[in-house]
Scaffold this motif. Structure first.
Motif, mmCIF file in Angstrom:
data_model
loop_
_atom_site.group_PDB
_atom_site.id
_atom_site.type_symbol
_atom_site.label_atom_id
_atom_site.label_comp_id
_atom_site.label_asym_id
_atom_site.label_seq_id
_atom_site.Cartn_x
_atom_site.Cartn_y
_atom_site.Cartn_z
ATOM 1 N N LEU A 75 0.814 -1.301 -0.010
ATOM 2 C CA LEU A 75 0.117 0.027 -0.018
ATOM 3 C C LEU A 75 0.932 1.132 0.040
ATOM 4 O O LEU A 75 0.335 2.540 -0.359
ATOM 5 C CB LEU A 75 -1.027 -0.183 1.368
ATOM 6 C CG LEU A 75 -2.302 -0.789 1.292
ATOM 7 C CD1 LEU A 75 -2.699 -0.978 2.778
ATOM 8 C CD2 LEU A 75 -3.040 -0.637 0.191
ATOM 9 N N GLY A 76 2.233 1.304 0.401
ATOM 10 C CA GLY A 76 2.935 2.202 0.446
ATOM 11 C C GLY A 76 2.702 2.912 2.001
ATOM 12 O O GLY A 76 1.941 2.485 2.736
ATOM 13 N N GLY A 77 3.903 3.531 2.351
ATOM 14 C CA GLY A 77 3.988 4.257 3.764
ATOM 15 C C GLY A 77 4.625 3.369 4.656
ATOM 16 O O GLY A 77 4.946 3.752 5.823
ATOM 17 N N LEU A 78 5.201 1.971 4.311
ATOM 18 C CA LEU A 78 6.007 1.201 5.193
ATOM 19 C C LEU A 78 7.269 0.847 4.483
ATOM 20 O O LEU A 78 7.197 0.790 3.243
ATOM 21 C CB LEU A 78 5.232 -0.061 5.833
ATOM 22 C CG LEU A 78 3.928 0.202 6.653
ATOM 23 C CD1 LEU A 78 3.398 -1.181 6.839
ATOM 24 C CD2 LEU A 78 4.644 0.640 8.015
ATOM 25 N N PRO A 79 8.344 0.932 5.360
ATOM 26 C CA PRO A 79 9.383 0.247 4.516
ATOM 27 C C PRO A 79 9.452 -0.906 4.099
ATOM 28 O O PRO A 79 8.754 -1.937 4.558
ATOM 29 C CB PRO A 79 10.554 0.259 5.684
ATOM 30 C CG PRO A 79 10.094 1.324 6.827
ATOM 31 C CD PRO A 79 8.642 1.091 6.787
ATOM 32 N N GLU A 80 10.354 -1.182 2.777
ATOM 33 C CA GLU A 80 9.987 -2.506 2.064
ATOM 34 C C GLU A 80 10.066 -3.730 3.098
ATOM 35 O O GLU A 80 9.359 -4.950 2.982
ATOM 36 C CB GLU A 80 10.861 -2.313 0.829
ATOM 37 C CG GLU A 80 10.499 -3.723 -0.049
ATOM 38 C CD GLU A 80 9.147 -3.756 -0.524
ATOM 39 O OE1 GLU A 80 8.618 -4.793 -0.672
ATOM 40 O OE2 GLU A 80 8.420 -2.811 -0.786
ATOM 41 N N PRO A 81 11.304 -3.596 3.967
ATOM 42 C CA PRO A 81 11.510 -4.811 4.769
ATOM 43 C C PRO A 81 10.341 -5.228 5.640
ATOM 44 O O PRO A 81 9.990 -6.365 6.003
ATOM 45 C CB PRO A 81 12.719 -4.457 5.542
ATOM 46 C CG PRO A 81 13.292 -3.570 4.884
ATOM 47 C CD PRO A 81 12.377 -2.621 4.175
ATOM 48 N N ILE A 82 9.669 -4.028 5.902
ATOM 49 C CA ILE A 82 8.423 -4.288 6.982
ATOM 50 C C ILE A 82 7.392 -4.715 6.169
ATOM 51 O O ILE A 82 6.580 -5.741 6.659
ATOM 52 C CB ILE A 82 8.141 -2.934 7.719
ATOM 53 C CG1 ILE A 82 9.231 -2.432 8.390
ATOM 54 C CG2 ILE A 82 6.842 -3.328 8.597
ATOM 55 C CD1 ILE A 82 9.926 -3.552 9.390
ATOM 56 N N VAL A 83 7.152 -4.378 4.799
ATOM 57 C CA VAL A 83 5.971 -5.000 3.993
ATOM 58 C C VAL A 83 6.094 -6.619 4.024
ATOM 59 O O VAL A 83 5.402 -7.178 3.772
ATOM 60 C CB VAL A 83 6.112 -4.232 2.697
ATOM 61 C CG1 VAL A 83 5.073 -4.834 1.853
ATOM 62 C CG2 VAL A 83 5.619 -2.735 3.129
ATOM 63 N N ASP A 84 7.632 -6.910 3.587
ATOM 64 C CA ASP A 84 7.734 -8.176 3.376
ATOM 65 C C ASP A 84 7.568 -9.116 4.591
ATOM 66 O O ASP A 84 6.992 -10.009 4.614
ATOM 67 C CB ASP A 84 9.447 -8.281 2.866
ATOM 68 C CG ASP A 84 9.630 -9.812 2.909
ATOM 69 O OD1 ASP A 84 9.210 -10.324 1.870
ATOM 70 O OD2 ASP A 84 10.748 -10.436 3.491
ATOM 71 N N ILE A 85 7.968 -8.460 5.740
ATOM 72 C CA ILE A 85 7.636 -9.158 7.046
ATOM 73 C C ILE A 85 5.991 -9.501 7.077
ATOM 74 O O ILE A 85 5.492 -10.540 7.419
ATOM 75 C CB ILE A 85 8.140 -8.623 8.220
ATOM 76 C CG1 ILE A 85 9.717 -8.500 8.361
ATOM 77 C CG2 ILE A 85 7.240 -9.118 9.623
ATOM 78 C CD1 ILE A 85 10.222 -7.550 9.302
ATOM 79 N N VAL A 86 5.211 -8.474 6.854
ATOM 80 C CA VAL A 86 3.773 -8.496 7.019
ATOM 81 C C VAL A 86 3.131 -9.452 6.050
ATOM 82 O O VAL A 86 2.449 -10.371 6.426
ATOM 83 C CB VAL A 86 3.211 -6.959 6.991
ATOM 84 C CG1 VAL A 86 1.507 -6.981 6.555
ATOM 85 C CG2 VAL A 86 3.484 -6.198 7.971
ATOM 86 N N HIS A 87 3.695 -9.377 4.755
ATOM 87 C CA HIS A 87 3.089 -10.196 3.775
ATOM 88 C C HIS A 87 3.528 -11.750 4.061
ATOM 89 O O HIS A 87 2.530 -12.611 4.009
ATOM 90 C CB HIS A 87 3.470 -9.863 2.417
ATOM 91 C CG HIS A 87 2.818 -8.693 1.968
ATOM 92 N ND1 HIS A 87 2.419 -8.696 0.510
ATOM 93 C CD2 HIS A 87 2.773 -7.454 2.453
ATOM 94 C CE1 HIS A 87 1.621 -7.646 0.252
ATOM 95 N NE2 HIS A 87 1.962 -6.917 1.493
ATOM 96 N N ARG A 88 4.588 -12.088 4.422
ATOM 97 C CA ARG A 88 5.166 -13.330 4.770
ATOM 98 C C ARG A 88 4.349 -13.888 6.017
ATOM 99 O O ARG A 88 4.014 -14.943 6.116
ATOM 100 C CB ARG A 88 6.684 -13.617 4.789
ATOM 101 C CG ARG A 88 7.392 -13.253 3.572
ATOM 102 C CD ARG A 88 9.017 -13.309 3.988
ATOM 103 N NE ARG A 88 9.796 -13.085 2.613
ATOM 104 C CZ ARG A 88 10.221 -14.270 1.987
ATOM 105 N NH1 ARG A 88 9.765 -15.627 2.298
ATOM 106 N NH2 ARG A 88 10.857 -13.924 0.880
ATOM 107 N N LEU A 89 4.207 -13.146 7.159
ATOM 108 C CA LEU A 89 3.469 -13.547 8.250
ATOM 109 C C LEU A 89 2.127 -13.879 7.970
ATOM 110 O O LEU A 89 1.673 -14.917 8.424
ATOM 111 C CB LEU A 89 3.629 -12.427 9.437
ATOM 112 C CG LEU A 89 5.079 -12.450 9.976
ATOM 113 C CD1 LEU A 89 4.631 -11.065 10.710
ATOM 114 C CD2 LEU A 89 5.256 -13.398 11.006
#
Length: 247
Positions: A75-89
């Motif tokens: 969605l944007g607004g979060l650092p890419e490493p955090i987006v990856d964590i969220v999606h994988r979790l």
């Protein structure tokens, strides 16, 4: 913001469950330990958005998702490493590896910051899954509260066999006194204790949706609920198997 409500659910929802879900929503909206209220709310929104991610769908059918590279439909607004964590979790928690976790740390995400992301994602998924099971619409995400993260790291956190340090009942002292109000708690209940406020919120939710952590080994525990403890554990075991829970 309207508080979570199940007034239009097809079955009656216990008041303690409604109250617990409202506390979760309030918790998500507040500044945390390492992330602001706005960032935490963005993690909850990203958790919902992750379910339609193209990269995650491709990984789900891959024999080795860890070798697939690409960019998530964020969605944007979060650092890419955090987006990856969220999606994988959200989409492949059973396939996370220590090598992947080490890559997360190498990108500058601290262990404690990671734990807080895990807390926000898992609680969002928990409440959303409850809504899905009832066939009701997801609750509107809470408006973020202003304020700065506390940046509190518990002195009693120690490295154990987990990927991140945890606080044992014996080391739950000072600000962490009372972290485990019923004494002993299994490792899965201590998993987020590097960020004590996440542990407090999850244990509160656990008590409403399952049983209090300190009563897990008490098979005579009778909270006067609609199904027996044996039926609870049968359902929990089946769902864990379907989700490929490694624990």
């Amino acid at each position: 913001m309207a508080e979570p409500s199940y007034d239009f659910a097809p079955v009656r929802v216990r008041e303690d469950l409604v109250a617990a879900h409202r506390r979760v929503w309030e918790h998500i909206s507040r500044p945390g330990t390492w992330w602001t209220g706005e960032q935490r709310r963005a993690m909850a929104a990203e958790t919902r958005h992750a379910r339609d991610c193209r990269l995650c769908r491709e990984r789900a059918t891959s024999a080795s998702s860890s070798k697939m590279r690409g960019r998530h439909d964020g969605l944007g607004g979060l650092p890419e490493p955090i987006v990856d964590i969220v999606h994988r979790l959200t989409n492949e928690p059973g396939r996370l590896s220590k090598d992947w976790f080490n890559e997360v740390l190498a990108k500058g995400v601290t262990e404690a910051a990671y734990v807080e992301v895990v807390g926000v994602v898992t609680q969002t998924v928990n409440v959303d899954t409850f809504c899905h099971g009832l066939g009701v619409a997801y609750h509107s995400l809470p408006a973020p509260a202003l304020g700065e993260p506390s940046r509190h790291r518990p002195e009693g956190a120690r490295p154990e066999r987990a990927w991140v340090p945890m606080v044992s009942p014996a080391n739950a002292k000072g600000p962490e006194a009372g972290l485990y109000p019923l004494g002993g708690v299994p490792n899965v209940g201590r998993a987020l204790s590097l960020v004590p406020d996440e542990t407090r919120s999850v244990l509160d939710l656990l008590a409403a949706q399952y049983i209090p952590a300190g009563r897990v080994s008490d098979f005579w525990f009778d909270p006067q609920r609609a199904i027996s403890r044996a039926q609870m554990d049968l359902l929990a075991g089946r769902v864990s198997a379907l989700n490929r829970c490694f624990y």
